[in-house]
Design a protein around this motif. Structure first.
Motif, PDB file in Angstrom:
ATOM      1  N   VAL A  30      -4.828  62.505  73.217  1.00 51.86           N
ATOM      2  CA  VAL A  30      -3.828  63.054  74.147  1.00 51.86           C
ATOM      3  C   VAL A  30      -2.422  62.835  73.594  1.00 51.86           C
ATOM      4  O   VAL A  30      -1.562  63.734  73.646  1.00 51.86           O
ATOM      5  CB  VAL A  30      -3.985  62.413  75.539  1.00 51.86           C
ATOM      6  CG1 VAL A  30      -2.788  62.772  76.432  1.00 51.86           C
ATOM      7  CG2 VAL A  30      -5.273  62.879  76.196  1.00 51.86           C
ATOM      8  N   LYS A  31      -2.169  61.660  73.040  1.00 53.12           N
ATOM      9  CA  LYS A  31      -0.859  61.391  72.456  1.00 53.12           C
ATOM     10  C   LYS A  31      -0.568  62.346  71.303  1.00 53.12           C
ATOM     11  O   LYS A  31       0.558  62.857  71.171  1.00 53.12           O
ATOM     12  CB  LYS A  31      -0.788  59.947  71.966  1.00 53.12           C
ATOM     13  CG  LYS A  31      -0.674  58.906  73.072  1.00 53.12           C
ATOM     14  CD  LYS A  31      -0.537  57.505  72.489  1.00 53.12           C
ATOM     15  CE  LYS A  31      -0.339  56.463  73.587  1.00 53.12           C
ATOM     16  NZ  LYS A  31      -0.195  55.084  73.028  1.00 53.12           N
ATOM     17  N   ASN A  32      -1.577  62.585  70.483  1.00 52.98           N
ATOM     18  CA  ASN A  32      -1.404  63.515  69.366  1.00 52.98           C
ATOM     19  C   ASN A  32      -1.073  64.909  69.869  1.00 52.98           C
ATOM     20  O   ASN A  32      -0.239  65.621  69.273  1.00 52.98           O
ATOM     21  CB  ASN A  32      -2.654  63.560  68.494  1.00 52.98           C
ATOM     22  CG  ASN A  32      -2.722  62.366  67.548  1.00 52.98           C
ATOM     23  OD1 ASN A  32      -1.719  61.679  67.333  1.00 52.98           O
ATOM     24  ND2 ASN A  32      -3.904  62.113  66.986  1.00 52.98           N
ATOM     25  N   ALA A  33      -1.766  65.321  70.925  1.00 53.26           N
ATOM     26  CA  ALA A  33      -1.502  66.646  71.476  1.00 53.26           C
ATOM     27  C   ALA A  33      -0.064  66.739  71.986  1.00 53.26           C
ATOM     28  O   ALA A  33       0.613  67.766  71.807  1.00 53.26           O
ATOM     29  CB  ALA A  33      -2.478  66.947  72.598  1.00 53.26           C
ATOM     30  N   LEU A  34       0.410  65.689  72.641  1.00 55.62           N
ATOM     31  CA  LEU A  34       1.781  65.676  73.158  1.00 55.62           C
ATOM     32  C   LEU A  34       2.802  65.692  72.017  1.00 55.62           C
ATOM     33  O   LEU A  34       3.819  66.409  72.084  1.00 55.62           O
ATOM     34  CB  LEU A  34       1.992  64.437  74.033  1.00 55.62           C
ATOM     35  CG  LEU A  34       1.153  64.370  75.322  1.00 55.62           C
ATOM     36  CD1 LEU A  34       1.309  63.005  76.000  1.00 55.62           C
ATOM     37  CD2 LEU A  34       1.548  65.477  76.282  1.00 55.62           C
ATOM     38  N   LYS A  35       2.539  64.914  70.952  1.00 52.20           N
ATOM     39  CA  LYS A  35       3.463  64.872  69.818  1.00 52.20           C
ATOM     40  C   LYS A  35       3.466  66.188  69.060  1.00 52.20           C
ATOM     41  O   LYS A  35       4.520  66.665  68.609  1.00 52.20           O
ATOM     42  CB  LYS A  35       3.081  63.721  68.891  1.00 52.20           C
ATOM     43  CG  LYS A  35       3.301  62.340  69.498  1.00 52.20           C
ATOM     44  CD  LYS A  35       2.824  61.236  68.568  1.00 52.20           C
ATOM     45  CE  LYS A  35       3.033  59.850  69.194  1.00 52.20           C
ATOM     46  NZ  LYS A  35       2.518  58.764  68.311  1.00 52.20           N
ATOM     47  N   ALA A  36       2.277  66.787  68.927  1.00 50.50           N
ATOM     48  CA  ALA A  36       2.179  68.065  68.207  1.00 50.50           C
ATOM     49  C   ALA A  36       2.973  69.147  68.924  1.00 50.50           C
ATOM     50  O   ALA A  36       3.568  70.024  68.285  1.00 50.50           O
ATOM     51  CB  ALA A  36       0.718  68.466  68.058  1.00 50.50           C
TER      52      ALA A  36
END
Length: 625
Positions: A30-36
């Motif tokens: 989820v964090k990766n999706a938000l950062k992406a």
């Protein structure tokens, strides 16, 4: 792998270790999706947002997916950006607890708490989302009539209030923000009744709940404001649509003149076609106000039982002074104060009256003073729970003020220049119309009535008898004559019942001070709270027939002289009395009221006293209704 696919696969297994995604790994995705998304790669982010929009008839797998994503977001709130992730936040804060199972509710409120505690910029959004759940979507209104709907209501609201408490513990300034949000979210007067009622229920729950010390006073004030909004929306044309020239007292008497078989004499029921139904049947605004008044009465009763009435009453009293007392043509909202006083007459009841008389004596605004004394007169006349001794002590203050005013005046009658004085005189006469006979029934108070300085006020060149409302003056003079307490020269008595130019000038048109606020309550459900402690004009009038036969054998001149010259020591410091004397007065007063028959013997046109209006209304007819 996409966030949605990872979460869906992980949530499909009871043992997450057998699949390769732990809770921490899901948070990582989820964090990766938000950062992406911050760098322009929004595929996984859009999948996540799409999951948040799932709400209609979710299958078990969809519920599990939504719960997993919400929990993952709770661990990734530090990566959420209020600007770049606006669509995600909008989806989260647009979710309604009412639409989900308890698993989703718990995951959602956990996320809301995490957001509120992570950054101040989310606090208002979180509070607004929770307050929006005070009421259900329109589609739930019918469901709330069923047991499963009530169960869902409890599930939602329990979580809303516990979450508000948790946020208040984590963010100490949040209650201040909550007050603002609740006021802004408060339904307008045109919203459906069940929604307004449920919203106010939640406000009252906050007032008496864990954070009540922080937000309680604001909740009460906001509720009173809404009562006033509804109250003033009810036009007098709605109430007196049959005949605007007819006073409320007449209607009260007429409805009591029905066949005896139609009456229930326990004080709780009237004939089926009551004046309440007659005026407000189908009036949507009145029905909303009625429901909110009942809700407030029940809260006051609960506060009294829990020992919190003093605290609640102080807030209500301040609100009353700022809003109700100054509201133009408030007809029913003031009964909140009346009921609160009835729950604790010795404390709240006396404090209310003293506040009103203080306002009359010292306020800087003439209109407030006139409104206060009209309210005071109506309260003392109507409140059965106020003792005769206390009524006499307040009357003494009013009479002393009017007497002192007279000493500084030597001009002729001028309604505009002396309007506060005339309002005070009118209030005195109005109270005596209701209370004189009950006070005369108590020997000590009877002696004190003879010593009051009312004669010098009535005989003064300002001549209040020719300025005040003729119907009240006429009734007062009738009672004074029969009791031989007050003597007035003939040249001070107005001729006939028609208004003079002086009384019309004092009354004016559409004047706030021309209303007695505690007239019979015309709200159907609220009436049952007020009726047991309310003095109706029919009760007072019914004693005339019992006592008029004794007038010829009434007080002799010798008795009058003895009463006027004796007992002066009792008046030295404002009707001081011992506890035993007070108890005796209360017993005598209760007896004098209990013996009053509700059903009058003569028709309403028998004498003018029957038609005396409780509400001093604008001068629109010869009787100054």
């Amino acid at each position: 792998m996409g966030v949605e696919l990872a979460a869906e696969q992980a949530s499909s297994y009871g043992d997450l270790d057998n699949f390769h995604y732990t809770d921490s790994q899901l948070v990582y995705h989820v964090k990766n999706a938000l950062k992406a998304a911050l760098e322009g790669d929004c595929d996984n982010y859009n999948q996540l947002v799409g999951v948040m929009h799932h709400s209609e008839r979710l299958l078990p797998d969809e519920v599990a997916l939504l719960v997993t994503c919400l929990k993952s977001l709770s661990g990734a709130v530090s990566c959420i950006d209020v600007v770049h992730h606006r669509s995600l936040l909008a989806a989260i804060f647009g979710m309604r607890l009412w639409n989900y199972s308890t698993d989703v509710m718990d995951a959602l409120v956990e996320l809301v708490i995490s957001l509120a505690s992570s950054s101040a910029q989310y606090v208002d959004l979180c509070l607004d989302m929770l307050v929006s759940n005070f009421v259900p979507p329109y589609s739930f209104l019918e469901l709330l009539k069923q047991p499963r709907g009530l169960t869902r209501k409890d599930q939602v609201l329990d979580r809303v209030h516990s979450t508000l408490k948790d946020i208040a513990n984590l963010v100490p300034l949040s209650p201040l923000r909550l007050e603002k949000v609740i006021r802004e979210r408060m339904p307008n007067i045109y919203m459906k009744e069940p929604l307004i009622v449920m919203y106010v229920e939640n406000m009252l729950r906050l007032e008496s709940g864990a954070i009540g010390e922080l937000v309680g006073s604001t909740m009460l004030v906001a509720i009173v404001d809404r009562l006033i909004d509804l109250d003033v929306e009810i036009a007098w044309d709605d109430i007196l649509h049959d005949d605007f020239s007819k006073g409320i007292f007449e209607m009260e008497i007429e409805d009591l003149e029905g066949p005896a078989d139609d009456l229930q004499h326990d004080g709780d029921e009237f004939p089926r076609q009551t004046w309440i139904e007659r005026f407000f049947g189908g009036n949507v605004v009145a029905e909303k106000l009625d429901s909110l008044m009942v809700l407030t009465f029940e809260h006051l009763n609960s506060s009294n039982e829990s020992g919190r009435l003093d605290q609640v009453f102080e807030v209500l009293l301040q609100s009353f002074q700022k809003t109700v007392l100054t509201a133009y043509k408030s007809k029913f909202a003031q009964f909140v104060m009346f009921y609160a006083c009835s729950l604790d007459p010795e404390n709240c009841g006396m404090k209310f009256a003293v506040t009103l008389v203080n306002t009359f004596e010292s306020s800087a605004y003439p209109e407030w003073r006139m409104s206060a004394v009209a309210c005071l007169a109506s309260y003392l006349a109507r409140a059965k729970f106020v003792s005769a001794s206390f009524v006499a002590s307040i009357l003494l203050r009013l009479i002393n003020w009017c007497s002192d005013y007279c000493k500084n005046q030597d001009g002729d009658s001028n309604p505009k220049a002396h309007k506060v004085f005339y309002a005070g005189c009118q209030a005195i006469m109005y109270v005596l119309c209701f209370r004189m006979r009950s006070m005369l029934a108590i020997p000590r108070l009877r002696s004190q009535l003879f010593l009051l300085r009312l004669d010098e006020i009535l005989k003064h060149p300002l001549n209040p008898l020719k300025v005040c409302l003729p119907s009240i003056v006429e009734e007062f003079l009738r009672l004074a004559k029969s009791s031989r307490i007050f003597t007035v020269p003939e040249n001070h008595v107005p001729n006939g019942l028609l208004e003079s130019e002086l009384s019309m000038a004092f009354g004016g048109l559409e004047r706030l001070d021309m209303f007695f606020p505690f007239d019979p309550c015309l709200l159907k459900k609220s009436d049952r709270f007020i009726r047991p402690n309310f003095v109706y004009w029919s009760m007072v009038r019914s004693t005339y027939e019992e006592e008029e036969d004794d007038d010829d054998e009434g007080t002799s001149d010798e008795d009058v002289h003895e009463l006027r010259t004796g007992g002066s020591r009792m008046m030295s410091d404002g009707l001081d009395r011992s506890d035993d004397e007070e108890d005796s007065d209360l017993d005598d007063f209760d007896y004098s009221l209990n013996k009053m028959s509700i059903t009058p013997k003569d028709p309403p046109s028998y004498r003018f006293g029957v038609q005396m209006p409780s509400r001093i209304r604008p001068s629109t007819s010869p009787e100054s209704l």
